[in-house]
Design a protein around this motif. Structure first.
Motif, PDB file in Angstrom:
ATOM      1  N   ASP A 195      10.523  50.066 -23.093  1.00  0.00           N
ATOM      2  CA  ASP A 195      11.390  50.188 -21.904  1.00  0.00           C
ATOM      3  C   ASP A 195      11.960  51.595 -21.790  1.00  0.00           C
ATOM      4  OD1 ASP A 195      10.932  47.546 -21.251  1.00  0.00           O
ATOM      5  OD2 ASP A 195      12.870  46.817 -22.024  1.00  0.00           O
ATOM      6  N   ASN A 196      12.432  52.136 -22.909  1.00  0.00           N
ATOM      7  CA  ASN A 196      12.974  53.498 -22.899  1.00  0.00           C
ATOM      8  C   ASN A 196      11.898  54.509 -22.537  1.00  0.00           C
ATOM      9  OD1 ASN A 196      15.525  52.596 -23.585  1.00  0.00           O
ATOM     10  ND2 ASN A 196      15.264  52.991 -25.766  1.00  0.00           N
ATOM     11  N   ARG A 203       9.800  46.316 -27.679  1.00  0.00           N
ATOM     12  CA  ARG A 203       9.969  46.208 -26.227  1.00  0.00           C
ATOM     13  C   ARG A 203      11.035  47.188 -25.735  1.00  0.00           C
ATOM     14  NH1 ARG A 203      10.197  40.900 -27.479  1.00  0.00           N
ATOM     15  NH2 ARG A 203       8.174  39.927 -27.514  1.00  0.00           N
ATOM     16  N   GLU A 204      12.095  47.348 -26.526  1.00  0.00           N
ATOM     17  CA  GLU A 204      13.145  48.295 -26.153  1.00  0.00           C
ATOM     18  C   GLU A 204      12.609  49.729 -26.179  1.00  0.00           C
ATOM     19  OE1 GLU A 204      17.754  49.304 -27.345  1.00  0.00           O
ATOM     20  OE2 GLU A 204      16.788  47.545 -28.209  1.00  0.00           O
ATOM     21  N   ARG A 231      11.288  54.353 -18.812  1.00  0.00           N
ATOM     22  CA  ARG A 231      12.346  55.059 -18.070  1.00  0.00           C
ATOM     23  C   ARG A 231      12.163  56.568 -18.182  1.00  0.00           C
ATOM     24  NH1 ARG A 231      15.278  50.584 -19.660  1.00  0.00           N
ATOM     25  NH2 ARG A 231      15.996  51.489 -21.616  1.00  0.00           N
TER      26      ARG A 231
END
Length: 158
Positions: free
Chosen positions: A85-86, A81-82, A89
């Protein structure tokens, strides 16, 4: 040219480059759009991550801490998930807002092919992580499997 592009992300430098290529393709589509709606038909970015069990040493990916080879599924999902997310972005900074985010389980090559069909993508843009020749001969690479079996265009970024 492309209205929907799938980018599998694993946090590697190759998947980051693939994301840049996909965003460039979608932005080119936007600048070619002469319809009254403007950039409304610029296209859709689909980001996919497949948490997979690692069979080797920990890896440092996309600004996320090292992933231990024996990490539990929930830990790999949290890291996934991280990574997503990155990537989201990064897509926004490359002028491609609101990507669709998918976290799926299974064999990475098959999951990528299934997601491409399910979401009707025009192209898959993916990184190529180099494997040793022997391992690639025995197991095959994910990018090779996808390029041979996809029903859409596949761009492999080296």
């Amino acid at each position: 040219m492309f209205t929907k592009i799938l980018v599998p992300v694993d946090g590697s430098c190759y998947s980051r480059e693939a994301l840049k290529v996909a965003c460039t393709l979608l932005n080119a589509n936007r600048s070619d759009d002469t319809s009254p709606a403007g950039n409304a038909s610029a296209g859709q970015l689909v980001l996919l991550h497949v948490p997979e069990e690692l069979g080797s040493e920990p890896a440092f990916v996309w600004g996320v801490s090292a992933i231990a080879a024996g990490a539990a599924l929930d830990e790999r999902e949290a890291i996934g998930r991280e990574i997503l997310d990155n990537a989201g972005r990064d897509a926004l900074s490359l002028m491609v807002p609101n990507p669709m985010i998918l976290l799926r389980h299974g064999s990475p090559g098959q999951v990528i092919l299934d997601a491409a069909r399910e979401h009707g993508v025009d192209a898959i843009v993916m990184g190529h992580r180099g494997m040793g020749k022997f391992k690639a001969l025995i197991e095959g690479s994910v990018s090779r499997k996808v390029s041979h079996h996809a029903r859409c265009r596949v761009v492999t970024v080296h």
